[in-house]
Each structure stands twice: as structure tokens, then as C-alpha cells.
Design a protein around this motif. Structure first.
Motif, PDB file in Angstrom:
ATOM      1  N   THR A   7       1.093  -1.242  -0.134  1.00 13.49           N
ATOM      2  CA  THR A   7       0.061  -0.218   0.123  1.00 13.49           C
ATOM      3  C   THR A   7       0.922   1.324   0.118  1.00 13.49           C
ATOM      4  OG1 THR A   7      -1.830  -1.295   1.161  1.00 13.49           O
ATOM      5  CG2 THR A   7      -1.846   1.355   1.445  1.00 13.49           C
ATOM      6  N   ALA A   8       0.432   2.118  -0.900  1.00 12.93           N
ATOM      7  CA  ALA A   8       1.242   3.401  -0.847  1.00 12.93           C
ATOM      8  C   ALA A   8       0.125   4.569  -0.054  1.00 12.93           C
ATOM      9  CB  ALA A   8       1.421   4.148  -2.165  1.00 12.93           C
ATOM     10  N   SER A   9       0.765   5.246   0.718  1.00 15.98           N
ATOM     11  CA  SER A   9      -0.199   6.220   1.456  1.00 15.98           C
ATOM     12  C   SER A   9       0.351   7.577   1.075  1.00 15.98           C
ATOM     13  CB  SER A   9       0.361   6.035   3.171  1.00 15.98           C
ATOM     14  OG  SER A   9      -0.629   7.081   3.811  1.00 15.98           O
ATOM     15  N   LEU A  10      -0.764   8.311   0.561  1.00 21.11           N
ATOM     16  CA  LEU A  10      -0.214   9.608  -0.206  1.00 21.11           C
ATOM     17  C   LEU A  10      -1.121  10.680   0.964  1.00 21.11           C
ATOM     18  CD1 LEU A  10      -1.033   9.087  -3.612  1.00 21.11           C
ATOM     19  CD2 LEU A  10       1.247   8.819  -2.615  1.00 21.11           C
ATOM     20  N   THR A  11      -0.475  11.817   1.266  1.00 19.12           N
ATOM     21  CA  THR A  11      -0.998  12.778   2.001  1.00 19.12           C
ATOM     22  C   THR A  11      -1.340  13.799   1.003  1.00 19.12           C
ATOM     23  OG1 THR A  11       0.532  12.342   3.736  1.00 19.12           O
ATOM     24  CG2 THR A  11      -0.468  14.470   3.849  1.00 19.12           C
ATOM     25  N   VAL A  12      -2.619  14.175   1.123  1.00 13.05           N
ATOM     26  CA  VAL A  12      -3.090  15.213   0.037  1.00 13.05           C
ATOM     27  C   VAL A  12      -3.913  16.166   0.579  1.00 13.05           C
ATOM     28  CG1 VAL A  12      -3.054  13.348  -1.805  1.00 13.05           C
ATOM     29  CG2 VAL A  12      -5.082  13.841  -0.359  1.00 13.05           C
ATOM     30  N   ALA A  16     -11.217  13.668  -1.438  1.00  4.81           N
ATOM     31  CA  ALA A  16     -12.245  13.380  -2.263  1.00  4.81           C
ATOM     32  C   ALA A  16     -11.884  13.469  -3.545  1.00  4.81           C
ATOM     33  CB  ALA A  16     -13.523  14.228  -1.939  1.00  4.81           C
ATOM     34  N   ALA A  17     -11.267  14.586  -3.952  1.00  2.00           N
ATOM     35  CA  ALA A  17     -10.795  14.763  -5.456  1.00  2.00           C
ATOM     36  C   ALA A  17      -9.588  13.678  -5.709  1.00  2.00           C
ATOM     37  CB  ALA A  17     -10.066  16.246  -5.398  1.00  2.00           C
ATOM     38  N   SER A  18      -8.792  13.388  -4.982  1.00  2.00           N
ATOM     39  CA  SER A  18      -7.853  12.382  -5.252  1.00  2.00           C
ATOM     40  C   SER A  18      -8.401  10.850  -5.458  1.00  2.00           C
ATOM     41  CB  SER A  18      -6.711  12.394  -4.071  1.00  2.00           C
ATOM     42  OG  SER A  18      -5.907  13.578  -4.135  1.00  2.00           O
ATOM     43  N   TYR A  28      -9.491   2.230  -9.717  1.00  5.76           N
ATOM     44  CA  TYR A  28      -9.486   1.896  -8.254  1.00  5.76           C
ATOM     45  C   TYR A  28     -10.969   1.790  -7.754  1.00  5.76           C
ATOM     46  CZ  TYR A  28      -4.689   1.826  -7.632  1.00  5.76           C
ATOM     47  OH  TYR A  28      -3.232   1.442  -7.591  1.00  5.76           O
ATOM     48  N   THR A  29     -11.158   1.127  -6.571  1.00 12.23           N
ATOM     49  CA  THR A  29     -12.542   1.285  -6.000  1.00 12.23           C
ATOM     50  C   THR A  29     -12.206   1.272  -4.469  1.00 12.23           C
ATOM     51  OG1 THR A  29     -12.657  -1.332  -5.493  1.00 12.23           O
ATOM     52  CG2 THR A  29     -13.657  -0.477  -7.594  1.00 12.23           C
ATOM     53  N   GLU A  30     -13.279   2.045  -3.943  1.00  9.55           N
ATOM     54  CA  GLU A  30     -12.972   2.289  -2.401  1.00  9.55           C
ATOM     55  C   GLU A  30     -13.254   1.051  -1.565  1.00  9.55           C
ATOM     56  OE1 GLU A  30     -16.210   4.140   0.315  1.00  9.55           O
ATOM     57  OE2 GLU A  30     -15.443   5.919  -0.808  1.00  9.55           O
ATOM     58  N   GLN A  31     -12.363   0.897  -0.754  1.00 12.99           N
ATOM     59  CA  GLN A  31     -12.303  -0.253   0.193  1.00 12.99           C
ATOM     60  C   GLN A  31     -12.895   0.269   1.419  1.00 12.99           C
ATOM     61  OE1 GLN A  31      -8.388  -1.831   0.965  1.00 12.99           O
ATOM     62  NE2 GLN A  31      -9.303  -3.883   0.655  1.00 12.99           N
ATOM     63  N   LEU A  40      -8.078   2.826  -1.074  1.00 14.86           N
ATOM     64  CA  LEU A  40      -8.614   2.191  -2.635  1.00 14.86           C
ATOM     65  C   LEU A  40      -7.861   1.180  -2.855  1.00 14.86           C
ATOM     66  CD1 LEU A  40      -8.082   5.907  -4.116  1.00 14.86           C
ATOM     67  CD2 LEU A  40     -10.224   4.761  -3.034  1.00 14.86           C
ATOM     68  N   THR A  41      -8.439   0.140  -3.744  1.00 16.85           N
ATOM     69  CA  THR A  41      -7.958  -0.944  -4.146  1.00 16.85           C
ATOM     70  C   THR A  41      -8.479  -1.379  -5.485  1.00 16.85           C
ATOM     71  OG1 THR A  41      -7.554  -3.508  -3.446  1.00 16.85           O
ATOM     72  CG2 THR A  41      -9.706  -2.588  -3.206  1.00 16.85           C
ATOM     73  N   ARG A  42      -7.585  -2.380  -6.160  1.00 17.43           N
ATOM     74  CA  ARG A  42      -8.007  -2.886  -7.582  1.00 17.43           C
ATOM     75  C   ARG A  42      -7.973  -4.295  -7.349  1.00 17.43           C
ATOM     76  NH1 ARG A  42      -7.066  -0.273 -12.645  1.00 17.43           N
ATOM     77  NH2 ARG A  42      -6.398  -2.406 -13.266  1.00 17.43           N
ATOM     78  N   ASP A  43      -8.567  -5.185  -8.344  1.00 13.35           N
ATOM     79  CA  ASP A  43      -8.526  -6.361  -8.578  1.00 13.35           C
ATOM     80  C   ASP A  43      -7.202  -7.183  -9.060  1.00 13.35           C
ATOM     81  OD1 ASP A  43     -10.938  -6.812  -6.789  1.00 13.35           O
ATOM     82  OD2 ASP A  43     -12.054  -6.484  -8.736  1.00 13.35           O
ATOM     83  N   ASP A  44      -6.116  -6.165  -9.419  1.00 12.42           N
ATOM     84  CA  ASP A  44      -5.156  -6.888  -9.997  1.00 12.42           C
ATOM     85  C   ASP A  44      -3.651  -6.589  -9.208  1.00 12.42           C
ATOM     86  OD1 ASP A  44      -4.788  -4.241 -10.421  1.00 12.42           O
ATOM     87  OD2 ASP A  44      -5.100  -4.058 -12.438  1.00 12.42           O
ATOM     88  N   ALA A  45      -2.768  -6.430  -9.850  1.00 12.95           N
ATOM     89  CA  ALA A  45      -1.509  -6.490  -9.378  1.00 12.95           C
ATOM     90  C   ALA A  45      -1.090  -5.121  -8.652  1.00 12.95           C
ATOM     91  CB  ALA A  45      -0.278  -7.059 -10.002  1.00 12.95           C
ATOM     92  N   ALA A  46      -1.927  -4.191  -8.841  1.00 11.56           N
ATOM     93  CA  ALA A  46      -1.611  -2.689  -8.451  1.00 11.56           C
ATOM     94  C   ALA A  46      -1.525  -2.698  -7.003  1.00 11.56           C
ATOM     95  CB  ALA A  46      -2.589  -1.853  -9.152  1.00 11.56           C
TER      96      ALA A  46
END
Length: 132
Positions: A7-12, A16-18, A28-31, A40-46
């Protein structure tokens, strides 16, 4: 240690915009989500993404007022031309048009809200140097 996910954590400034950028344009979908936070997550290797609002007390005091910067988020994919065309048609700012590096990397870059650079990469076999 066995890593089961990344997981990458981004401070923004604007979670909501990000979140809209990553869900609308990058699949991505909201987890999970709460005030000043989105996972946020995806169903692949991202890699998964956590978005944290700048100033949140979850962050160490020395990092609370910093935002994601000097960061390039890179995704390896196929069909690079189609992806660049799709993102342009969706109004995403292209920071660097499609190009090919001598080492066999084809790439382009787009800009997420507040300047996070997303690089989309496709690896190809580099051309052999010409003999003279």
C-alpha cells in the motif's frame, strides 16, 4: 517477513478529489472511507492506495503538514497508446506525452490532483544498436 500486500499512503489536500481521480480514471474502488481518509484497491497487481488529509493526527507531527511530492506512481500495463488516448479523452492532464526510452521502456505521465505524477509504462524489447 512475508509481505501479503503493498500500500502506498499519500498525504493530500483534498481526499475526495484524489479519490475521484484514482477511481474514475485508473480503475480503483473504495475499500473504506471516513473523514480525511480513503483506502483504494484494485483486483489486479496494482498497489493499494491510502489517501490521508494533510494535517490529520494519524500522521507523525513532523509529517502532518507535508503533502505527496517528488513522487512518481508507476503502473506497468499493455496497450499504452489506447490508455493514453482514453485518459486524454477523459480530460486528464498529460504531463509527458507517450515516448520510448532506449532501454525499452515506453511511457507517458499524467498528473493527479495536487501534482502527484502517475506514470504508465509498457516494456518492449529495446532495439539492438546498429553496427558500423
Amino acid at each position: 517477513m512475508q509481505i501479503t500486500a503493498s500500500t502506498a499512503s499519500l498525504t493530500v489536500d483534498d481526499v475526495a478529489a484524489s479519490q475521484r481521480f484514482f477511481t474514475t480514471h485508473l480503475g480503483y474502488t473504495e475499500q473504506a472511507a471516513a473523514e480525511g481518509f480513503a483506502s483504494l484497491t484494485r483486483d489486479d497487481a496494482a498497489v493499494d492506495i491510502v489517501l490521508l488529509a494533510r494535517g490529520t493526527e494519524v500522521l507523525p507531527s513532523g509529517q502532518r503538514d507535508q503533502r505527496a511530492s517528488d513522487l512518481i506512481f508507476a503502473f506497468t500495463t499493455t496497450g499504452l497508446e489506447a490508455e493514453e488516448k482514453r485518459l486524454r479523452s477523459e480530460g486528464v492532464e498529460v504531463a509527458m506525452p507517450l515516448r520510448e526510452e532506449p532501454r525499452g521502456e515506453r511511457l507517458f505521465q499524467v498528473t493527479a490532483p495536487k501534482g502527484v505524477i502517475v506514470q504508465v509504462v509498457e516494456w518492449v524489447t529495446p532495439s539492438a544498436p546498429e553496427e558500423t
